[in-house]
Motif scaffolding. Structure first.
Motif, PDB file in Angstrom:
ATOM      1  N   ARG A  42      35.513  13.791 -42.710  1.00  0.00           N
ATOM      2  CA  ARG A  42      34.182  13.351 -43.124  1.00  0.00           C
ATOM      3  C   ARG A  42      33.433  14.574 -43.660  1.00  0.00           C
ATOM      4  O   ARG A  42      33.732  15.700 -43.273  1.00  0.00           O
ATOM      5  N   PRO A  43      32.433  14.359 -44.485  1.00  0.00           N
ATOM      6  CA  PRO A  43      31.634  15.510 -44.957  1.00  0.00           C
ATOM      7  C   PRO A  43      30.986  16.233 -43.769  1.00  0.00           C
ATOM      8  O   PRO A  43      30.450  15.597 -42.862  1.00  0.00           O
ATOM      9  N   ARG A  44      31.088  17.552 -43.764  1.00  0.00           N
ATOM     10  CA  ARG A  44      30.506  18.347 -42.683  1.00  0.00           C
ATOM     11  C   ARG A  44      29.003  18.487 -42.927  1.00  0.00           C
ATOM     12  O   ARG A  44      28.571  18.775 -44.033  1.00  0.00           O
ATOM     13  N   THR A  45      28.218  18.327 -41.894  1.00  0.00           N
ATOM     14  CA  THR A  45      26.771  18.412 -42.033  1.00  0.00           C
ATOM     15  C   THR A  45      26.215  19.726 -41.479  1.00  0.00           C
ATOM     16  O   THR A  45      25.045  20.021 -41.672  1.00  0.00           O
ATOM     17  N   GLY A  46      27.010  20.479 -40.796  1.00  0.00           N
ATOM     18  CA  GLY A  46      26.568  21.761 -40.244  1.00  0.00           C
ATOM     19  C   GLY A  46      27.707  22.760 -40.298  1.00  0.00           C
ATOM     20  O   GLY A  46      28.694  22.563 -41.014  1.00  0.00           O
ATOM     21  N   ASN A  47      27.580  23.823 -39.520  1.00  0.00           N
ATOM     22  CA  ASN A  47      28.630  24.842 -39.496  1.00  0.00           C
ATOM     23  C   ASN A  47      29.846  24.416 -38.685  1.00  0.00           C
ATOM     24  O   ASN A  47      30.932  24.945 -38.889  1.00  0.00           O
ATOM     25  N   TRP A  48      29.681  23.498 -37.771  1.00  0.00           N
ATOM     26  CA  TRP A  48      30.746  23.125 -36.849  1.00  0.00           C
ATOM     27  C   TRP A  48      31.036  21.637 -36.938  1.00  0.00           C
ATOM     28  O   TRP A  48      30.194  20.850 -37.339  1.00  0.00           O
ATOM     29  N   GLU A  49      32.238  21.283 -36.525  1.00  0.00           N
ATOM     30  CA  GLU A  49      32.632  19.881 -36.424  1.00  0.00           C
ATOM     31  C   GLU A  49      33.461  19.740 -35.160  1.00  0.00           C
ATOM     32  O   GLU A  49      34.010  20.734 -34.650  1.00  0.00           O
TER      33      GLU A  49
END
Length: 170
Positions: A42-49
């Motif tokens: 999925r598209p990352r929204t922050g620095n971490w997933e």
């Protein structure tokens, strides 16, 4: 154990880790571990997933073997294998997180056929957003992009995300 044999063991471990990574990616991450790995498709929204927890999980055998071989009196080969696992992890991080997913800004442009091939294969892996239907699970070796595209087509493009800006059939 001689240093030459230890270095050979590190190299063999790095090569063997590609098989371990393939199996883990194919049957763990795209299997029962999808609940963590799904965030990576999925598209990352922050620095971490959530998928980043796999880095911690996969580092544990390396840390354990290095600690055992260096500090706990385990056989010397365990430290060399632990170092090989760590080297593979560093190569993976450099290729996957830095070059392919550009988690840090850089200006690297792949020029070799090899780098173009593995980057394209990894991107083809990521066009599929679902647990099933994806292609190319390796990191340092990948089939030809043409073969992967043909396989996605053969599967009816199952799980393939719509191109950005597409709102469905016209």
């Amino acid at each position: 154990m001689s240093s030459a044999f230890g270095i050979l063991l590190v190299i063999l471990t790095i090569l063997g880790m590609e098989g371990v990574a393939y199996v883990a990616h194919r049957w763990v991450m795209h299997g029962f571990g999808w609940f963590l790995h799904e965030s990576h498709h999925r598209p990352r929204t922050g620095n971490w997933e959530l998928n980043d927890l796999y880095a911690v999980i996969f580092a544990l055998p390396s840390i354990t073997m290095l600690l055992g071989g260096v500090q706990l009196g385990w056989p010397a080969w365990t430290a060399w294998v632990g170092a090989g696992i760590a080297c593979y992890g560093a190569i993976y991080f450099g290729f996957h997180d830095l070059i392919v997913h550009k988690r840090l800004t850089h200006r690297y442009i792949p020029r070799s056929d090899y780098m173009k091939r593995i980057i394209q294969a990894h991107r083809l892996h990521h066009v599929v957003e679902t647990k099933e239907g994806t292609v190319s699970f390796g990191f340092l070796w990948a089939p030809k992009p043409e073969d992967l595209k043909a396989e996605l087509k053969r599967r009816g493009h199952q799980g393939v995300r719509a191109p950005v800006g597409t709102f469905g059939p016209v």
